[in-house]
Design a protein around this motif. Structure first.
Motif, short mmCIF file in Angstrom:
data_model
loop_
_atom_site.label_atom_id
_atom_site.label_comp_id
_atom_site.label_asym_id
_atom_site.label_seq_id
_atom_site.Cartn_x
_atom_site.Cartn_y
_atom_site.Cartn_z
N LYS A 1 1.43 11.65 -10.12
CA LYS A 1 0.54 12.80 -10.24
C LYS A 1 1.25 14.14 -10.01
O LYS A 1 0.89 15.14 -10.63
N LEU A 2 2.19 14.19 -9.08
CA LEU A 2 2.92 15.43 -8.74
C LEU A 2 1.97 16.62 -8.58
O LEU A 2 2.24 17.72 -9.06
N ASN B 1 0.83 -1.21 0.00
CA ASN B 1 0.00 0.00 0.00
C ASN B 1 0.86 1.25 0.00
O ASN B 1 0.57 2.22 -0.71
N VAL B 2 1.92 1.26 0.79
CA VAL B 2 2.82 2.41 0.84
C VAL B 2 3.49 2.61 -0.51
O VAL B 2 3.61 3.74 -1.00
N ALA B 3 3.92 1.53 -1.15
CA ALA B 3 4.54 1.63 -2.47
C ALA B 3 3.55 2.17 -3.50
O ALA B 3 3.91 3.00 -4.34
N LEU B 4 2.31 1.73 -3.43
CA LEU B 4 1.29 2.23 -4.35
C LEU B 4 0.95 3.70 -4.06
O LEU B 4 0.72 4.48 -4.99
N GLU B 5 0.96 4.08 -2.80
CA GLU B 5 0.74 5.48 -2.44
C GLU B 5 1.87 6.36 -2.99
O GLU B 5 1.63 7.44 -3.55
N LEU B 6 3.10 5.87 -2.86
CA LEU B 6 4.25 6.58 -3.41
C LEU B 6 4.14 6.68 -4.93
O LEU B 6 4.41 7.73 -5.52
N THR B 7 3.70 5.61 -5.56
CA THR B 7 3.51 5.59 -7.01
C THR B 7 2.56 6.69 -7.44
O THR B 7 2.85 7.44 -8.39
N GLU B 8 1.44 6.80 -6.77
CA GLU B 8 0.46 7.83 -7.14
C GLU B 8 1.02 9.23 -6.90
O GLU B 8 0.82 10.12 -7.72
N ALA B 9 1.70 9.43 -5.79
CA ALA B 9 2.25 10.76 -5.47
C ALA B 9 3.27 11.19 -6.53
O ALA B 9 3.24 12.33 -7.00
N ASP C 1 6.05 19.27 -2.87
CA ASP C 1 5.42 18.69 -1.69
C ASP C 1 4.54 17.49 -2.04
O ASP C 1 3.79 17.02 -1.20
N SER C 2 4.62 17.03 -3.27
CA SER C 2 3.78 15.91 -3.70
C SER C 2 4.06 14.64 -2.90
O SER C 2 3.16 13.86 -2.63
#
Length: 146
Positions: A93-94, A82-90, A99-100
């Protein structure tokens, strides 16, 4: 247009980058989920299709692949995934410029992944964003790497 990596003959350089990422300690399975999520966010049919084809013979992966787009709503992925997927989205998307990827998210990433694994994740997400943007911009619908 033909795949730009093929036009310029830079596929060996890209493969060197990918080789280093694959040797970082991050599981190939997690990289598949991350790559698929980038493809989904960037509307890359080729990337989405490739992920589905790779998971076809593995029922566990196939079931999990089908849930990548809704990873926030389920409990199918581990906390580290989940953390890796959250990082992926951040990163993909930028939305908030520099601060993304918040300090809070970096702290979470650091609690699950070594610095080498963090570097691999950032590079992999970035490379996948490059691939998806090339594929979409040049209408790549089938893999062409030879």
């Amino acid at each position: 247009m033909k795949n730009p990596a093929m036009v310029l003959g830079i596929n060996p350089a890209i493969q060197n980058i990918m080789s280093s990422i694959y040797q970082s300690g991050i599981s190939f399975e997690l990289l598949e989920y991350v790559g698929l999520r980038v493809g989904q966010l960037n509307n890359c049919e080729l990337c989405i299709g490739e992920a589905i084809v790779k998971a076809k013979g593995n029922p566990v992966s196939r079931d999990r692949i089908e849930h990548v787009s809704s990873w926030k709503n389920g409990q199918i992925f581990s906390q580290s995934e989940n953390v890796a997927l959250e990082l992926t989205e951040a990163i993909t998307k930028l939305e908030n410029k520099y601060d993304s990827v918040s300090d809070e998210l970096w702290d979470k990433v650091g609690s699950y992944f070594s610095i080498k694994e963090q570097a691999a994740l950032v590079l992999f997400i970035s490379v996948m964003n490059m691939f998806t943007r090339i594929n979409v911009a040049t209408r790549q619908l089938t893999a062409e790497w030879e």
